[in-house]
Write a protein that holds these residues in place. Structure first.
Motif, PDB file in Angstrom:
ATOM      1  N   VAL A  42     -22.981   7.974  52.500  1.00 53.57           N
ATOM      2  CA  VAL A  42     -21.820   7.098  52.647  1.00 53.57           C
ATOM      3  C   VAL A  42     -20.522   7.880  52.432  1.00 53.57           C
ATOM      4  N   CYS A  43     -20.556   8.817  51.509  1.00 54.11           N
ATOM      5  CA  CYS A  43     -19.341   9.551  51.131  1.00 54.11           C
ATOM      6  C   CYS A  43     -19.084  10.801  51.966  1.00 54.11           C
ATOM      7  N   ARG A  44     -19.961  11.115  52.890  1.00 56.18           N
ATOM      8  CA  ARG A  44     -19.849  12.366  53.630  1.00 56.18           C
ATOM      9  C   ARG A  44     -18.505  12.558  54.314  1.00 56.18           C
ATOM     10  N   TYR A  45     -17.996  11.517  54.955  1.00 54.26           N
ATOM     11  CA  TYR A  45     -16.777  11.657  55.747  1.00 54.26           C
ATOM     12  C   TYR A  45     -15.571  10.927  55.160  1.00 54.26           C
ATOM     13  N   VAL A  46     -15.672  10.439  53.946  1.00 53.87           N
ATOM     14  CA  VAL A  46     -14.556   9.718  53.327  1.00 53.87           C
ATOM     15  C   VAL A  46     -13.945  10.563  52.214  1.00 53.87           C
ATOM     16  N   PRO A  47     -12.718  10.272  51.820  1.00 53.21           N
ATOM     17  CA  PRO A  47     -12.016  11.145  50.867  1.00 53.21           C
ATOM     18  C   PRO A  47     -12.377  10.908  49.402  1.00 53.21           C
ATOM     19  N   PHE A  48     -13.655  10.696  49.136  1.00 56.84           N
ATOM     20  CA  PHE A  48     -14.122  10.660  47.756  1.00 56.84           C
ATOM     21  C   PHE A  48     -15.571  11.120  47.716  1.00 56.84           C
ATOM     22  N   GLU A  49     -15.962  11.620  46.566  1.00 50.40           N
ATOM     23  CA  GLU A  49     -17.337  12.063  46.339  1.00 50.40           C
ATOM     24  C   GLU A  49     -18.164  10.867  45.884  1.00 50.40           C
ATOM     25  N   PRO A  50     -19.505  10.995  45.893  1.00 42.74           N
ATOM     26  CA  PRO A  50     -20.325   9.915  45.343  1.00 42.74           C
ATOM     27  C   PRO A  50     -19.856   9.559  43.933  1.00 42.74           C
ATOM     28  N   MET A  51     -19.742   8.274  43.678  1.00 43.33           N
ATOM     29  CA  MET A  51     -19.151   7.790  42.431  1.00 43.33           C
ATOM     30  C   MET A  51     -20.211   7.449  41.385  1.00 43.33           C
ATOM     31  N   THR A  52     -19.840   7.674  40.139  1.00 48.08           N
ATOM     32  CA  THR A  52     -20.670   7.254  39.010  1.00 48.08           C
ATOM     33  C   THR A  52     -20.301   5.818  38.641  1.00 48.08           C
ATOM     34  N   ARG A  53     -21.160   5.179  37.873  1.00 45.59           N
ATOM     35  CA  ARG A  53     -20.844   3.828  37.374  1.00 45.59           C
ATOM     36  C   ARG A  53     -19.555   3.850  36.554  1.00 45.59           C
ATOM     37  N   GLU A  54     -19.381   4.896  35.767  1.00 42.57           N
ATOM     38  CA  GLU A  54     -18.197   4.997  34.917  1.00 42.57           C
ATOM     39  C   GLU A  54     -16.921   5.066  35.750  1.00 42.57           C
ATOM     40  N   LEU A  55     -16.955   5.846  36.822  1.00 38.94           N
ATOM     41  CA  LEU A  55     -15.774   5.947  37.680  1.00 38.94           C
ATOM     42  C   LEU A  55     -15.498   4.616  38.370  1.00 38.94           C
ATOM     43  N   ILE A  56     -16.544   3.942  38.818  1.00 35.08           N
ATOM     44  CA  ILE A  56     -16.363   2.628  39.439  1.00 35.08           C
ATOM     45  C   ILE A  56     -15.738   1.655  38.444  1.00 35.08           C
ATOM     46  N   GLU A  57     -16.227   1.653  37.206  1.00 36.66           N
ATOM     47  CA  GLU A  57     -15.665   0.775  36.166  1.00 36.66           C
ATOM     48  C   GLU A  57     -14.190   1.094  35.929  1.00 36.66           C
ATOM     49  N   GLU A  58     -13.844   2.392  35.911  1.00 43.36           N
ATOM     50  CA  GLU A  58     -12.439   2.794  35.723  1.00 43.36           C
ATOM     51  C   GLU A  58     -11.572   2.315  36.881  1.00 43.36           C
ATOM     52  N   ARG A  59     -12.061   2.491  38.111  1.00 44.91           N
ATOM     53  CA  ARG A  59     -11.300   2.053  39.283  1.00 44.91           C
ATOM     54  C   ARG A  59     -11.093   0.536  39.279  1.00 44.91           C
ATOM     55  N   LEU A  60     -12.105  -0.191  38.841  1.00 43.64           N
ATOM     56  CA  LEU A  60     -11.974  -1.650  38.776  1.00 43.64           C
ATOM     57  C   LEU A  60     -10.879  -2.067  37.802  1.00 43.64           C
ATOM     58  N   GLU A  61     -10.649  -1.269  36.776  1.00 46.89           N
ATOM     59  CA  GLU A  61      -9.619  -1.575  35.786  1.00 46.89           C
ATOM     60  C   GLU A  61      -8.235  -1.072  36.206  1.00 46.89           C
ATOM     61  N   THR A  62      -8.190  -0.136  37.147  1.00 51.74           N
ATOM     62  CA  THR A  62      -6.910   0.477  37.522  1.00 51.74           C
ATOM     63  C   THR A  62      -6.602   0.244  39.000  1.00 51.74           C
ATOM     64  N   GLN A  63      -7.000   1.170  39.853  1.00 56.80           N
ATOM     65  CA  GLN A  63      -6.624   1.149  41.282  1.00 56.80           C
ATOM     66  C   GLN A  63      -7.058  -0.116  42.006  1.00 56.80           C
ATOM     67  N   TRP A  64      -8.235  -0.628  41.697  1.00 54.08           N
ATOM     68  CA  TRP A  64      -8.752  -1.784  42.425  1.00 54.08           C
ATOM     69  C   TRP A  64      -8.390  -3.109  41.766  1.00 54.08           C
ATOM     70  N   ALA A  65      -7.607  -3.064  40.703  1.00 55.62           N
ATOM     71  CA  ALA A  65      -7.256  -4.287  39.972  1.00 55.62           C
ATOM     72  C   ALA A  65      -6.168  -5.099  40.681  1.00 55.62           C
ATOM     73  N   ASN A  66      -5.418  -4.471  41.580  1.00 53.45           N
ATOM     74  CA  ASN A  66      -4.332  -5.177  42.279  1.00 53.45           C
ATOM     75  C   ASN A  66      -4.893  -6.155  43.297  1.00 53.45           C
ATOM     76  N   SER A  67      -4.398  -7.367  43.276  1.00 55.18           N
ATOM     77  CA  SER A  67      -4.789  -8.341  44.301  1.00 55.18           C
ATOM     78  C   SER A  67      -3.605  -8.691  45.206  1.00 55.18           C
ATOM     79  N   ASP A  68      -2.477  -8.001  45.006  1.00 53.51           N
ATOM     80  CA  ASP A  68      -1.267  -8.185  45.803  1.00 53.51           C
ATOM     81  C   ASP A  68      -0.706  -6.819  46.188  1.00 53.51           C
ATOM     82  N   LEU A  69       0.114  -6.800  47.234  1.00 45.59           N
ATOM     83  CA  LEU A  69       0.910  -5.620  47.574  1.00 45.59           C
ATOM     84  C   LEU A  69       2.362  -6.031  47.416  1.00 45.59           C
ATOM     85  N   THR A  70       3.059  -5.400  46.491  1.00 40.70           N
ATOM     86  CA  THR A  70       4.440  -5.785  46.243  1.00 40.70           C
ATOM     87  C   THR A  70       5.454  -4.734  46.664  1.00 40.70           C
ATOM     88  N   ASP A  71       4.979  -3.490  46.952  1.00 42.59           N
ATOM     89  CA  ASP A  71       5.908  -2.458  47.402  1.00 42.59           C
ATOM     90  C   ASP A  71       5.147  -1.285  48.006  1.00 42.59           C
TER      91      ASP A  71
END
Length: 194
Positions: A42-71
């Motif tokens: 899945v990650c072969r052609y996308v700009p990220f490496e295979p993710m660990t559970r820990e990284l997914i949990e971190e992204r859910l708390e940070t980058q993926w936490a936004n449900s709006d685009l404000t700027d």
């Protein structure tokens, strides 16, 4: 489409398509996200490496936490849930790159077991609608590795125009990659939506 100032994007969730519910990702999605985002294929052609559970949990708390685009400079990542089953099968992203140029970008990642059913196209079409009709973007692009033929097929089905083939433009994951650039203008979106 007008050249009016862009407005913030604050969708009402879930966003319904024919077969999918697009919604913000949450802590309950860790297992489903890990099931495909941890895979090398899945990650072969996308700009990220295979993710660990820990990284997914971190992204859910940070980058993926936004449900709006404000700027500009922000991104909105939404999960693709099959309405009939409730299964999370992938995610789609809308980047807001520039306020002055009204530019954005889309991307999509799908669990391979859900491939070949048109889900990525259906979800990406909904995100193009958000970008053009709700946010007011003028131009949305998709950039991908030429070897990712499934992703290129999605961009073409969406009606995006291939504008460039950049040969060996980036040293990507240990090798030179050739990038395909697709784009769509708000006027093209409006004409296709009629």
């Amino acid at each position: 489409m007008s050249s009016a100032p862009l407005a913030a994007l604050c969708p009402t969730y879930p966003i319904r398509t024919k077969r999918l519910l697009l919604r913000p990702l949450g802590v309950g999605d860790v297992d489903a996200l890990y099931a495909y985002r941890s895979r090398a294929d899945v990650c072969r052609y996308v700009p990220f490496e295979p993710m660990t559970r820990e990284l997914i949990e971190e992204r859910l708390e940070t980058q993926w936490a936004n449900s709006d685009l404000t700027d500009e400079g922000q991104a909105l990542t939404l999960g693709l849930e099959v309405a009939e089953t409730g299964a999370l099968i992938g995610d789609v992203i809308l980047f807001w790159h520039s306020r002055i140029h009204a530019g954005g970008e889309i991307g999509y990642v799908l669990h391979p077991e859900a491939g070949g059913h048109g889900y990525a196209t259906e979800a990406a079409q909904a995100v193009l609608r958000l970008g053009f009709e709700d946010l007011g973007l003028h131009r949305i692009i998709a950039r991908l590795d030429e070897r990712n033929t499934a992703s290129a097929a999605v961009a073409r089905r969406l009606g995006m125009r291939q504008e460039a083939r950049l040969v060996h433009n980036e040293f990507f994951k240990g090798e030179w990659s050739t990038e395909l650039d697709f784009a769509m203008l708000s006027t093209e979106w409006a004409a296709a939506a009629r």
